[in-house]
Enzyme design. Structure first.
Site, PDB file in Angstrom:
ATOM      1  N   ASP A   6       0.863  -1.189   0.000  1.00 54.91           N
ATOM      2  CA  ASP A   6       0.000   0.000   0.000  1.00 54.91           C
ATOM      3  C   ASP A   6       0.893   1.230   0.000  1.00 54.91           C
ATOM      4  O   ASP A   6       2.046   1.179   0.464  1.00 54.91           O
ATOM      5  CB  ASP A   6      -0.920   0.011   1.223  1.00 54.91           C
ATOM      6  CG  ASP A   6      -1.916   1.168   1.198  1.00 54.91           C
ATOM      7  OD1 ASP A   6      -2.309   1.589   0.099  1.00 54.91           O
ATOM      8  OD2 ASP A   6      -2.287   1.663   2.275  1.00 54.91           O
ATOM      9  N   TYR A  38      -0.516   8.742  -2.907  1.00 58.56           N
ATOM     10  CA  TYR A  38      -0.500   8.469  -4.338  1.00 58.56           C
ATOM     11  C   TYR A  38      -1.631   9.183  -5.062  1.00 58.56           C
ATOM     12  O   TYR A  38      -1.566   9.357  -6.274  1.00 58.56           O
ATOM     13  CB  TYR A  38      -0.636   6.962  -4.588  1.00 58.56           C
ATOM     14  CG  TYR A  38       0.638   6.165  -4.435  1.00 58.56           C
ATOM     15  CD1 TYR A  38       1.766   6.681  -3.800  1.00 58.56           C
ATOM     16  CD2 TYR A  38       0.705   4.867  -4.930  1.00 58.56           C
ATOM     17  CE1 TYR A  38       2.920   5.931  -3.665  1.00 58.56           C
ATOM     18  CE2 TYR A  38       1.862   4.112  -4.799  1.00 58.56           C
ATOM     19  CZ  TYR A  38       2.968   4.642  -4.166  1.00 58.56           C
ATOM     20  OH  TYR A  38       4.110   3.895  -4.048  1.00 58.56           O
ATOM     21  N   CYS A  69      -4.366  -1.448  -1.988  1.00 55.09           N
ATOM     22  CA  CYS A  69      -4.594  -0.014  -2.187  1.00 55.09           C
ATOM     23  C   CYS A  69      -5.453   0.142  -3.430  1.00 55.09           C
ATOM     24  O   CYS A  69      -5.101  -0.365  -4.501  1.00 55.09           O
ATOM     25  CB  CYS A  69      -3.250   0.689  -2.355  1.00 55.09           C
ATOM     26  SG  CYS A  69      -3.330   2.418  -2.871  1.00 55.09           S
ATOM     27  N   ASN A  70      -6.575   0.835  -3.304  1.00 54.73           N
ATOM     28  CA  ASN A  70      -7.462   1.007  -4.443  1.00 54.73           C
ATOM     29  C   ASN A  70      -6.818   1.846  -5.538  1.00 54.73           C
ATOM     30  O   ASN A  70      -6.984   1.559  -6.725  1.00 54.73           O
ATOM     31  CB  ASN A  70      -8.776   1.657  -3.991  1.00 54.73           C
ATOM     32  CG  ASN A  70      -9.693   0.671  -3.301  1.00 54.73           C
ATOM     33  OD1 ASN A  70     -10.459  -0.047  -3.926  1.00 54.73           O
ATOM     34  ND2 ASN A  70      -9.618   0.626  -1.978  1.00 54.73           N
ATOM     35  N   CYS A 198     -12.035   2.559  -0.280  1.00 53.57           N
ATOM     36  CA  CYS A 198     -10.747   3.048   0.229  1.00 53.57           C
ATOM     37  C   CYS A 198     -10.460   2.233   1.468  1.00 53.57           C
ATOM     38  O   CYS A 198     -11.349   2.057   2.319  1.00 53.57           O
ATOM     39  CB  CYS A 198     -10.806   4.537   0.562  1.00 53.57           C
ATOM     40  SG  CYS A 198      -9.325   5.165   1.426  1.00 53.57           S
ATOM     41  N   THR A 199      -9.246   1.732   1.602  1.00 56.98           N
ATOM     42  CA  THR A 199      -8.950   0.838   2.714  1.00 56.98           C
ATOM     43  C   THR A 199      -8.852   1.556   4.057  1.00 56.98           C
ATOM     44  O   THR A 199      -8.741   0.903   5.100  1.00 56.98           O
ATOM     45  CB  THR A 199      -7.662   0.042   2.447  1.00 56.98           C
ATOM     46  OG1 THR A 199      -6.612   0.929   2.040  1.00 56.98           O
ATOM     47  CG2 THR A 199      -7.911  -1.007   1.372  1.00 56.98           C
TER      48      THR A 199
END
Length: 278
Positions: A6, A38, A69-70, A198-199
């Site tokens: 991530d 990011y 990570c999306n 979203c995590t």
């Protein structure tokens, strides 16, 4: 050994779920805290950083890496699977890269990822699905695109939650987080399902439940990804770690300052191991 990557902290919600589900599996996490976030970076930067991180995990002994990570998944996963990995030194050596969007879409549509055309009868073809995410994930359009391939009559609403991930990391007061979630939820009209894309957002799942209709089913990625990985192991048993004496390897690595990162990680996993330098 299974790697989870991530850009920062959010993937820890996925990593924790995997570590708790697969008690005999070695896992290593890599957070690119030196380059986070990011979401504000050009797609080319996200791709290069993600490739470098996955290469580092492969070199550390991982044969399977999950992009937890999306943003990284939306921007990089498909390219890495089809264009990058076949050109690397790990080609043909049983290595693979997975993302977290595919299992989430599978859960939302009740359709296997390999099925890219509508299947009839479509049990969920008249539903509304709201996807809450960061600006980069929403602007990629990947959730709307992939859901529509499988269930074209489903109405997909993509909703940006500006600042929510950062506020969660900053330990913002509950009232502040609630107001942000309420504002995002006000942009959707009684969805049947809501994807927390979203995590970071599983830490605010209770608030989404409060501000969405009672009959809205919330899809939170950590358990979805754990279920999907369990199924993947059944189909690809060579990735499953062997039983061996001694404690398993459960390692957290960062490109940032390990002490600072470890302190912030407690928000996502209070009993997490200490981070070490990557």
């Amino acid at each position: 050994m299974i790697g989870v990557f991530d850009s920062g902290f959010g993937g820890l919600t996925v990593f924790r779920a995997l570590a708790e589900r697969f008690q005999h599996q070695d896992f290593v996490y890599l957070g690119d805290h030196a380059n986070v976030p990011y979401g504000n970076r050009p797609a080319d930067d996200v791709l290069k950083l993600t490739q470098a991180a996955v290469a580092h995990l492969f070199a550390s002994g991982c044969r399977l890496v999950l992009l937890g990570c999306n943003t990284a998944t939306a921007v990089a996963a498909r390219h890495m699977q089809t264009n990058w990995l076949p050109t690397t030194e790990w080609k043909g050596r049983g290595h693979n890269v997975l993302g977290i969007i595919a299992p989430t879409v599978e859960a939302a549509t009740q359709t296997p990822w390999a099925v890219t055309t509508p299947q009839y009868p479509q049990k969920y073809n008249a539903e509304r699905i709201a996807v809450f995410g960061t600006a980069r994930t929403v602007s990629s359009g990947v959730y709307a695109e992939e859901i529509s391939k499988r269930c074209p009559r489903v109405q997909v609403q993509m909703i940006v939650c500006p600042g929510l991930a950062g506020a969660i990391e900053a330990r913002a007061p509950r009232a502040e987080l609630s107001a942000m979630v309420e504002a995002a939820c006000s942009e959707t009209d009684a969805p049947d399902r809501a994807i927390l894309g979203c995590t970071h957002f599983p830490l605010a799942a209770e608030l989404f439940s409060e501000h969405l209709p009672a009959n809205t089913r919330i899809l939170s990625q950590p358990n979805i990804v754990a279920d999907s990985l369990e199924n993947y192991f059944e189909r690809h048993p060579h990735f499953v770690g062997r039983d061996k004496p001694g404690a398993r390897d459960l390692r957290l690595m960062t490109t940032g300052d390990p002490a600072v990162v470890s302190e912030h990680a407690a928000i996502f996993w209070p009993d997490a191991p200490e981070f070490v330098a990557a």
